[in-house]
Write a protein that holds these residues in place. Structure first.
Motif, PDB file in Angstrom:
ATOM      1  N   ASP A  50     -22.511   4.560  15.031  1.00  0.00           N
ATOM      2  CA  ASP A  50     -21.511   5.501  14.545  1.00  0.00           C
ATOM      3  C   ASP A  50     -21.843   6.812  14.230  1.00  0.00           C
ATOM      4  O   ASP A  50     -22.986   7.096  13.970  1.00  0.00           O
ATOM      5  CB  ASP A  50     -20.866   4.879  13.260  1.00  0.00           C
ATOM      6  CG  ASP A  50     -20.171   3.672  13.331  1.00  0.00           C
ATOM      7  OD1 ASP A  50     -19.818   3.026  14.441  1.00  0.00           O
ATOM      8  OD2 ASP A  50     -20.210   2.653  12.477  1.00  0.00           O
ATOM      9  N   ALA A  95     -11.241   6.912  11.066  1.00  0.00           N
ATOM     10  CA  ALA A  95     -11.967   6.229  12.117  1.00  0.00           C
ATOM     11  C   ALA A  95     -11.553   6.440  13.500  1.00  0.00           C
ATOM     12  O   ALA A  95     -10.215   6.164  13.580  1.00  0.00           O
ATOM     13  CB  ALA A  95     -12.257   4.734  11.704  1.00  0.00           C
ATOM     14  N   LEU A  96     -12.389   6.679  14.320  1.00  0.00           N
ATOM     15  CA  LEU A  96     -11.667   6.919  15.797  1.00  0.00           C
ATOM     16  C   LEU A  96     -12.596   5.840  16.551  1.00  0.00           C
ATOM     17  O   LEU A  96     -14.038   6.033  16.754  1.00  0.00           O
ATOM     18  CB  LEU A  96     -12.033   7.965  16.473  1.00  0.00           C
ATOM     19  CG  LEU A  96     -11.154   9.313  15.716  1.00  0.00           C
ATOM     20  CD1 LEU A  96     -11.857   9.757  14.572  1.00  0.00           C
ATOM     21  CD2 LEU A  96     -10.841  10.099  16.901  1.00  0.00           C
ATOM     22  N   GLU A  97     -12.027   4.457  17.089  1.00  0.00           N
ATOM     23  CA  GLU A  97     -12.582   3.454  17.691  1.00  0.00           C
ATOM     24  C   GLU A  97     -13.143   4.098  19.108  1.00  0.00           C
ATOM     25  O   GLU A  97     -12.582   5.042  19.901  1.00  0.00           O
ATOM     26  CB  GLU A  97     -11.778   2.419  18.091  1.00  0.00           C
ATOM     27  CG  GLU A  97     -11.573   1.585  16.615  1.00  0.00           C
ATOM     28  CD  GLU A  97     -12.770   0.899  15.815  1.00  0.00           C
ATOM     29  OE1 GLU A  97     -13.798   0.361  16.567  1.00  0.00           O
ATOM     30  OE2 GLU A  97     -12.755   0.930  14.751  1.00  0.00           O
ATOM     31  N   GLU A  99     -15.544   6.191  20.155  1.00  0.00           N
ATOM     32  CA  GLU A  99     -15.895   7.718  20.180  1.00  0.00           C
ATOM     33  C   GLU A  99     -17.329   7.955  19.588  1.00  0.00           C
ATOM     34  O   GLU A  99     -17.829   9.158  19.389  1.00  0.00           O
ATOM     35  CB  GLU A  99     -15.037   8.725  19.378  1.00  0.00           C
ATOM     36  CG  GLU A  99     -13.584   8.399  19.985  1.00  0.00           C
ATOM     37  CD  GLU A  99     -13.633   8.886  21.506  1.00  0.00           C
ATOM     38  OE1 GLU A  99     -14.683   9.943  21.898  1.00  0.00           O
ATOM     39  OE2 GLU A  99     -12.890   8.738  22.351  1.00  0.00           O
ATOM     40  N   ARG A 112     -17.926   3.908  16.520  1.00  0.00           N
ATOM     41  CA  ARG A 112     -17.052   4.705  15.997  1.00  0.00           C
ATOM     42  C   ARG A 112     -17.128   6.238  15.550  1.00  0.00           C
ATOM     43  O   ARG A 112     -18.512   6.453  15.423  1.00  0.00           O
ATOM     44  CB  ARG A 112     -16.463   4.075  14.880  1.00  0.00           C
ATOM     45  CG  ARG A 112     -15.963   2.665  15.101  1.00  0.00           C
ATOM     46  CD  ARG A 112     -15.745   1.983  13.755  1.00  0.00           C
ATOM     47  NE  ARG A 112     -17.014   1.574  13.273  1.00  0.00           N
ATOM     48  CZ  ARG A 112     -17.050   0.815  12.224  1.00  0.00           C
ATOM     49  NH1 ARG A 112     -16.006   0.315  11.523  1.00  0.00           N
ATOM     50  NH2 ARG A 112     -18.441   0.691  11.679  1.00  0.00           N
ATOM     51  N   PHE A 114     -16.339   8.581  12.790  1.00  0.00           N
ATOM     52  CA  PHE A 114     -15.667   8.984  11.408  1.00  0.00           C
ATOM     53  C   PHE A 114     -15.748  10.469  11.045  1.00  0.00           C
ATOM     54  O   PHE A 114     -16.735  11.183  11.114  1.00  0.00           O
ATOM     55  CB  PHE A 114     -16.289   8.126  10.174  1.00  0.00           C
ATOM     56  CG  PHE A 114     -16.569   6.795  10.201  1.00  0.00           C
ATOM     57  CD1 PHE A 114     -15.465   6.100   9.380  1.00  0.00           C
ATOM     58  CD2 PHE A 114     -17.493   6.098  10.902  1.00  0.00           C
ATOM     59  CE1 PHE A 114     -15.457   4.757   9.379  1.00  0.00           C
ATOM     60  CE2 PHE A 114     -17.445   4.587  10.993  1.00  0.00           C
ATOM     61  CZ  PHE A 114     -16.483   3.857  10.159  1.00  0.00           C
ATOM     62  N   HIS A 163     -11.222   2.345   7.189  1.00  0.00           N
ATOM     63  CA  HIS A 163     -12.632   2.812   6.950  1.00  0.00           C
ATOM     64  C   HIS A 163     -13.451   2.007   6.064  1.00  0.00           C
ATOM     65  O   HIS A 163     -14.316   2.350   5.272  1.00  0.00           O
ATOM     66  CB  HIS A 163     -12.742   4.078   6.477  1.00  0.00           C
ATOM     67  CG  HIS A 163     -12.237   4.676   5.301  1.00  0.00           C
ATOM     68  ND1 HIS A 163     -10.652   4.850   5.158  1.00  0.00           N
ATOM     69  CD2 HIS A 163     -12.363   4.428   4.007  1.00  0.00           C
ATOM     70  CE1 HIS A 163     -10.409   5.021   3.927  1.00  0.00           C
ATOM     71  NE2 HIS A 163     -11.444   4.794   3.162  1.00  0.00           N
TER      72      HIS A 163
END
Length: 170
Positions: A50, A95-97, A99, A112, A114, A163
């Protein structure tokens, strides 16, 4: 010697080139071992697969929505969008899954990203005008500015406020 670093390598991972060090006639060659050392990045912090970054937005954007472009590690643009009424509190995480960093155990998959929001408030004095008992003039601050708008051709992602598995500091 050419060294190929696989996507998703982490601090301390080793890249081994077998038999690359010749020790002399009649002696078996040794391996050449490179140890990965991660360097700090100006925008992103890594937590396993992440990534975590901070994004400064003003109060109007926190309340009225925004579209903002963020440059990924590979240089491409990622467009973050928050809808009007989707209030973002100071310090909020989204959160951006998919990325984050590449997952070595699952080729083609990523961790992810964050985003922690730093909501900038207007100065206190100009917010009020006149008497101390007067209501604040919020209209002047609740406009969405055009700064930081995403460019055409950047990817658009949906941010999630789930999150619960945010990586710990450290």
């Amino acid at each position: 010697i050419e060294v190929v670093a696989a996507p998703g390598l982490r601090q301390g991972d080793e890249i081994v080139l077998s038999g690359e060090i010749e020790r002399g006639a009649g002696v078996a060659p040794d391996d050449l071992i490179f140890v990965v050392e991660e360097l700090p990045h100006a925008r992103f912090r890594r937590r396993n697969a992440d990534l975590v970054c901070e994004l400064a937005i003003d109060l109007a954007e926190a309340l009225g929505g925004f579209t903002r472009a963020v440059r990924r590690l590979d240089g491409s643009l990622l467009r973050l969008r928050s809808a009007p009424g989707d209030v973002i509190a100071p310090g909020a995480l989204r959160a951006l899954e998919g990325e984050g960093m590449p997952l070595r155990s699952q080729p083609g998959c990523r961790g992810r990203l964050f985003v922690r929001f730093d909501v900038r408030f207007p100065p206190r004095r100009p917010f009020f005008s006149g008497d101390a008992g007067q209501k604040p003039k919020t209209e002047a601050y609740l406009h969405v500015s055009g700064k930081g708008r995403a460019k055409a051709g950047s990817d658009v992602v949906q941010m999630s406020d789930d999150h619960t598995e945010m990586p710990l500091e450290g």
